[in-house]
Motif scaffolding. Structure first.
Motif, PDB file in Angstrom:
ATOM      1  N   GLY A   1       0.781  -1.227   0.000  1.00  0.00           N
ATOM      2  CA  GLY A   1       0.000   0.000   0.000  1.00  0.00           C
ATOM      3  C   GLY A   1       0.815   1.279   0.000  1.00  0.00           C
ATOM      4  O   GLY A   1       0.260   2.369  -0.004  1.00  0.00           O
ATOM      5  N   GLY A   2       2.135   1.173   0.001  1.00  0.00           N
ATOM      6  CA  GLY A   2       3.006   2.350   0.030  1.00  0.00           C
ATOM      7  C   GLY A   2       3.061   3.080  -1.294  1.00  0.00           C
ATOM      8  O   GLY A   2       2.481   2.649  -2.300  1.00  0.00           O
ATOM      9  N   LYS A   3       3.788   4.207  -1.300  1.00  0.00           N
ATOM     10  CA  LYS A   3       3.844   5.075  -2.483  1.00  0.00           C
ATOM     11  C   LYS A   3       5.258   5.278  -3.024  1.00  0.00           C
ATOM     12  O   LYS A   3       5.492   6.170  -3.823  1.00  0.00           O
ATOM     13  CB  LYS A   3       3.256   6.445  -2.137  1.00  0.00           C
TER      14      LYS A   3
ATOM     15  N   GLU B   1       4.322   7.541   2.984  1.00  0.00           N
ATOM     16  CA  GLU B   1       2.858   7.548   2.926  1.00  0.00           C
ATOM     17  C   GLU B   1       2.303   6.132   2.978  1.00  0.00           C
ATOM     18  O   GLU B   1       2.912   5.199   2.441  1.00  0.00           O
ATOM     19  CB  GLU B   1       2.373   8.217   1.636  1.00  0.00           C
ATOM     20  N   ASN B   2       1.128   5.974   3.602  1.00  0.00           N
ATOM     21  CA  ASN B   2       0.427   4.679   3.686  1.00  0.00           C
ATOM     22  C   ASN B   2       1.306   3.571   4.272  1.00  0.00           C
ATOM     23  O   ASN B   2       1.282   2.435   3.807  1.00  0.00           O
ATOM     24  CB  ASN B   2      -0.099   4.246   2.317  1.00  0.00           C
ATOM     25  N   ASN B   3       2.109   3.927   5.271  1.00  0.00           N
ATOM     26  CA  ASN B   3       3.007   2.969   5.929  1.00  0.00           C
ATOM     27  C   ASN B   3       4.055   2.392   4.983  1.00  0.00           C
ATOM     28  O   ASN B   3       4.516   1.271   5.177  1.00  0.00           O
ATOM     29  CB  ASN B   3       2.223   1.833   6.596  1.00  0.00           C
TER      30      ASN B   3
END
Length: 163
Positions: free
Chosen positions: A27-29, A51-53
Motif C-alpha cells: 500500500g506504500g507510495k 505515505e500509507n506505511n
C-alpha cells in the motif's frame, strides 16, 4: 585468488533478471526505477515515500543456483549518493528470509566489501534467531533502501563479485 562474477555491467547488458519491488505491495507510495546506462552500469534510483506505511524500494536479481562455499566475501562496485543501503542475499528463492548487510555510499566509485559470514537473517525487517549465512546456496541478490525517511535515491552498480 579465485572469484566468481555474479554481475558485471561491462559484459552483462541483460536487464531481464533485474526486478523492482516497491512498498506498493503493502500500500506504500515509493517508486524505484531500474535502468542501464550507455556506459553499461545499471542504475537503481527513485523516491522513498512514508505515505500509507510505506518506506522502501528494492532491486533484485534472481539466477540459477550458485554454491558459494569457496568464497568468503562479496565485493560490490558502486557509486552512490551518500545514503545507506542494504545488500541482501537469498539462499533459495523459496525461502521467506534473506541475509543482509548494510553499507554506506559516497558520491565516488568505491568497492564495498562484505564478509558473507557477517550477513545475518531477517524477515520483514526483523532479525531472526537463526545462524548467519552458511554459503550453501545462492539464488538471489538484492539492494534495498529503507532508511525510515522520505528521500530520493540513486546508486549505480558496476559489478558484484564473490571472492
Amino acid at each position: 585468488m579465485k572469484q566468481l562474477v555474479i554481475f558485471d555491467s561491462n559484459t552483462n547488458r541483460n536487464a531481464d533478471n533485474w526486478k523492482i519491488i516497491n512498498d506498493a505491495v503493502m500500500g506504500g507510495k515509493s517508486s524505484g526505477l531500474f535502468s542501464l546506462k550507455e556506459n553499461g552500469n545499471c542504475v537503481f534510483s527513485g523516491t522513498v515515500s512514508l505515505e500509507n506505511n510505506g518506506g522502501f524500494s528494492l532491486l533484485r536479481n534472481r539466477f540459477a543456483k550458485i554454491v558459494p562455499n569457496k568464497y568468503s566475501k562479496v565485493i560490490i562496485r558502486v557509486k552512490g549518493d551518500g545514503k545507506r543501503y542494504q545488500f541482501r542475499i537469498r539462499s533459495k528463492i523459496a525461502d521467506d528470509h534473506v541475509y543482509i548487510a548494510f553499507f554506506e555510499t559516497s558520491n565516488e566509485w568505491e568497492d564495498i566489501e562484505i564478509l558473507l559470514s557477517d550477513m545475518y537473517p531477517t524477515y520483514r525487517g526483523k532479525r531472526l534467531e537463526k545462524p548467519n549465512y552458511s554459503k550453501e546456496s545462492l539464488e538471489e541478490i538484492a539492494f534495498l533502501i529503507g532508511n525510515k525517511k522520505a528521500e530520493g535515491f540513486k546508486v549505480e552498480i558496476d559489478s558484484i563479485i564473490l571472492t
